[in-house]
Design a protein around this motif. Sequence first.
Motif, PDB file in Angstrom:
ATOM      1  N   GLY A   1      70.843 101.176 -61.769  1.00 51.37           N
ATOM      2  CA  GLY A   1      70.867 101.783 -60.440  1.00 51.37           C
ATOM      3  C   GLY A   1      71.737 100.997 -59.475  1.00 51.37           C
ATOM      4  O   GLY A   1      72.501 101.578 -58.692  1.00 51.37           O
ATOM      5  N   VAL A   2      71.637  99.681 -59.531  1.00 56.03           N
ATOM      6  CA  VAL A   2      72.480  98.836 -58.670  1.00 56.03           C
ATOM      7  C   VAL A   2      73.937  99.001 -59.070  1.00 56.03           C
ATOM      8  O   VAL A   2      74.811  99.145 -58.209  1.00 56.03           O
ATOM      9  N   ARG A   3      74.206  99.011 -60.371  1.00 53.94           N
ATOM     10  CA  ARG A   3      75.587  99.192 -60.839  1.00 53.94           C
ATOM     11  C   ARG A   3      76.159 100.509 -60.308  1.00 53.94           C
ATOM     12  O   ARG A   3      77.281 100.566 -59.809  1.00 53.94           O
ATOM     13  N   GLN A   4      75.392 101.589 -60.408  1.00 54.38           N
ATOM     14  CA  GLN A   4      75.859 102.890 -59.943  1.00 54.38           C
ATOM     15  C   GLN A   4      76.053 102.898 -58.428  1.00 54.38           C
ATOM     16  O   GLN A   4      77.012 103.500 -57.928  1.00 54.38           O
ATOM     17  N   ALA A   5      75.168 102.231 -57.703  1.00 55.24           N
ATOM     18  CA  ALA A   5      75.306 102.171 -56.240  1.00 55.24           C
ATOM     19  C   ALA A   5      76.570 101.422 -55.850  1.00 55.24           C
ATOM     20  O   ALA A   5      77.303 101.856 -54.946  1.00 55.24           O
ATOM     21  N   VAL A   6      76.855 100.321 -56.540  1.00 55.54           N
ATOM     22  CA  VAL A   6      78.078  99.554 -56.261  1.00 55.54           C
ATOM     23  C   VAL A   6      79.300 100.403 -56.568  1.00 55.54           C
ATOM     24  O   VAL A   6      80.241 100.463 -55.774  1.00 55.54           O
ATOM     25  N   GLN A   7      79.294 101.076 -57.720  1.00 56.16           N
ATOM     26  CA  GLN A   7      80.433 101.910 -58.095  1.00 56.16           C
ATOM     27  C   GLN A   7      80.635 103.054 -57.103  1.00 56.16           C
ATOM     28  O   GLN A   7      81.760 103.491 -56.872  1.00 56.16           O
ATOM     29  N   ALA A   8      79.546 103.519 -56.492  1.00 57.84           N
ATOM     30  CA  ALA A   8      79.641 104.602 -55.509  1.00 57.84           C
ATOM     31  C   ALA A   8      80.069 104.090 -54.137  1.00 57.84           C
ATOM     32  O   ALA A   8      80.337 104.880 -53.245  1.00 57.84           O
ATOM     33  N   GLY A   9      80.113 102.756 -53.982  1.00 56.78           N
ATOM     34  CA  GLY A   9      80.575 102.184 -52.720  1.00 56.78           C
ATOM     35  C   GLY A   9      79.492 101.639 -51.815  1.00 56.78           C
ATOM     36  O   GLY A   9      79.766 101.309 -50.654  1.00 56.78           O
TER      37      GLY A   9
ATOM     38  N   ALA B   1      76.099  95.555 -50.073  1.00 59.57           N
ATOM     39  CA  ALA B   1      74.970  94.695 -50.437  1.00 59.57           C
ATOM     40  C   ALA B   1      73.802  94.926 -49.476  1.00 59.57           C
ATOM     41  O   ALA B   1      72.637  94.895 -49.877  1.00 59.57           O
ATOM     42  N   GLU B   2      74.116  95.181 -48.220  1.00 60.84           N
ATOM     43  CA  GLU B   2      73.069  95.437 -47.230  1.00 60.84           C
ATOM     44  C   GLU B   2      72.290  96.710 -47.582  1.00 60.84           C
ATOM     45  O   GLU B   2      71.064  96.735 -47.528  1.00 60.84           O
ATOM     46  N   GLN B   3      73.021  97.749 -47.961  1.00 59.68           N
ATOM     47  CA  GLN B   3      72.364  99.010 -48.332  1.00 59.68           C
ATOM     48  C   GLN B   3      71.529  98.844 -49.605  1.00 59.68           C
ATOM     49  O   GLN B   3      70.419  99.363 -49.700  1.00 59.68           O
ATOM     50  N   ILE B   4      72.061  98.120 -50.565  1.00 57.34           N
ATOM     51  CA  ILE B   4      71.325  97.887 -51.812  1.00 57.34           C
ATOM     52  C   ILE B   4      70.080  97.055 -51.541  1.00 57.34           C
ATOM     53  O   ILE B   4      68.993  97.350 -52.053  1.00 57.34           O
ATOM     54  N   GLY B   5      70.218  96.030 -50.711  1.00 53.84           N
ATOM     55  CA  GLY B   5      69.064  95.207 -50.349  1.00 53.84           C
ATOM     56  C   GLY B   5      67.974  96.031 -49.678  1.00 53.84           C
ATOM     57  O   GLY B   5      66.779  95.887 -50.002  1.00 53.84           O
ATOM     58  N   MET B   6      68.357  96.912 -48.787  1.00 53.66           N
ATOM     59  CA  MET B   6      67.379  97.778 -48.115  1.00 53.66           C
ATOM     60  C   MET B   6      66.701  98.708 -49.115  1.00 53.66           C
ATOM     61  O   MET B   6      65.486  98.899 -49.076  1.00 53.66           O
TER      62      MET B   6
ATOM     63  N   GLY C   1      64.369  96.604 -51.193  1.00 55.24           N
ATOM     64  CA  GLY C   1      63.377  95.806 -50.467  1.00 55.24           C
ATOM     65  C   GLY C   1      63.550  94.313 -50.696  1.00 55.24           C
ATOM     66  O   GLY C   1      62.568  93.566 -50.765  1.00 55.24           O
ATOM     67  N   ILE C   2      64.813  93.890 -50.848  1.00 52.12           N
ATOM     68  CA  ILE C   2      65.103  92.473 -51.041  1.00 52.12           C
ATOM     69  C   ILE C   2      66.078  92.016 -49.957  1.00 52.12           C
ATOM     70  O   ILE C   2      66.658  92.839 -49.241  1.00 52.12           O
ATOM     71  N   SER C   3      66.253  90.711 -49.855  1.00 55.75           N
ATOM     72  CA  SER C   3      67.156  90.190 -48.834  1.00 55.75           C
ATOM     73  C   SER C   3      68.601  90.545 -49.175  1.00 55.75           C
ATOM     74  O   SER C   3      68.937  90.836 -50.335  1.00 55.75           O
ATOM     75  N   ILE C   4      69.450  90.496 -48.183  1.00 53.84           N
ATOM     76  CA  ILE C   4      70.871  90.788 -48.384  1.00 53.84           C
ATOM     77  C   ILE C   4      71.477  89.750 -49.318  1.00 53.84           C
ATOM     78  O   ILE C   4      72.272  90.085 -50.199  1.00 53.84           O
TER      79      ILE C   4
END
Length: 129
Positions: A74-82, A85-90, A93-96
């Motif tokens: 899921g993180v890999r796909q989110a990064v590939q989609a643009g 790190a702030e959005q992924i952290g939110m 539920g983890i820190s930036i």
Amino acid sequence: MAATEQYAHWTARTIRSLGQIPYGIPLAWQAARLYQHTRRLAQDRQYGAAGSVEDALSVLALSTSIYHFARWDGVRQAVQAGATAEQIGMALGISIDDARNLTCRIKARDLELGKAMRRQVAKGEATSG
């Protein structure tokens, strides 16, 4: 080994810990096993029994494996989609900083896997030619 043989081997395997789930086992196969063990536990509970240790440990191991795979992918796909790190952290539920660390680890692992695959292809081409 054919896929049906691999699946038969997988279903015959005892799973009592995360280490007993080989890398590369398809998520659908893991989910099917998780369902089987969870269903048996629920049936045992329905009849007043405690359930088996094997089923309980299998549920823990399989659900952990599925969680880690889904989170990583899921993180890999989110990064590939643009996603940032702030959005992924939110979303997680983890820190930036933890999100940045996680995305860096995923990128590094993907880079290493890509290099390994290219070496395997090159080795195959060298031996087949």
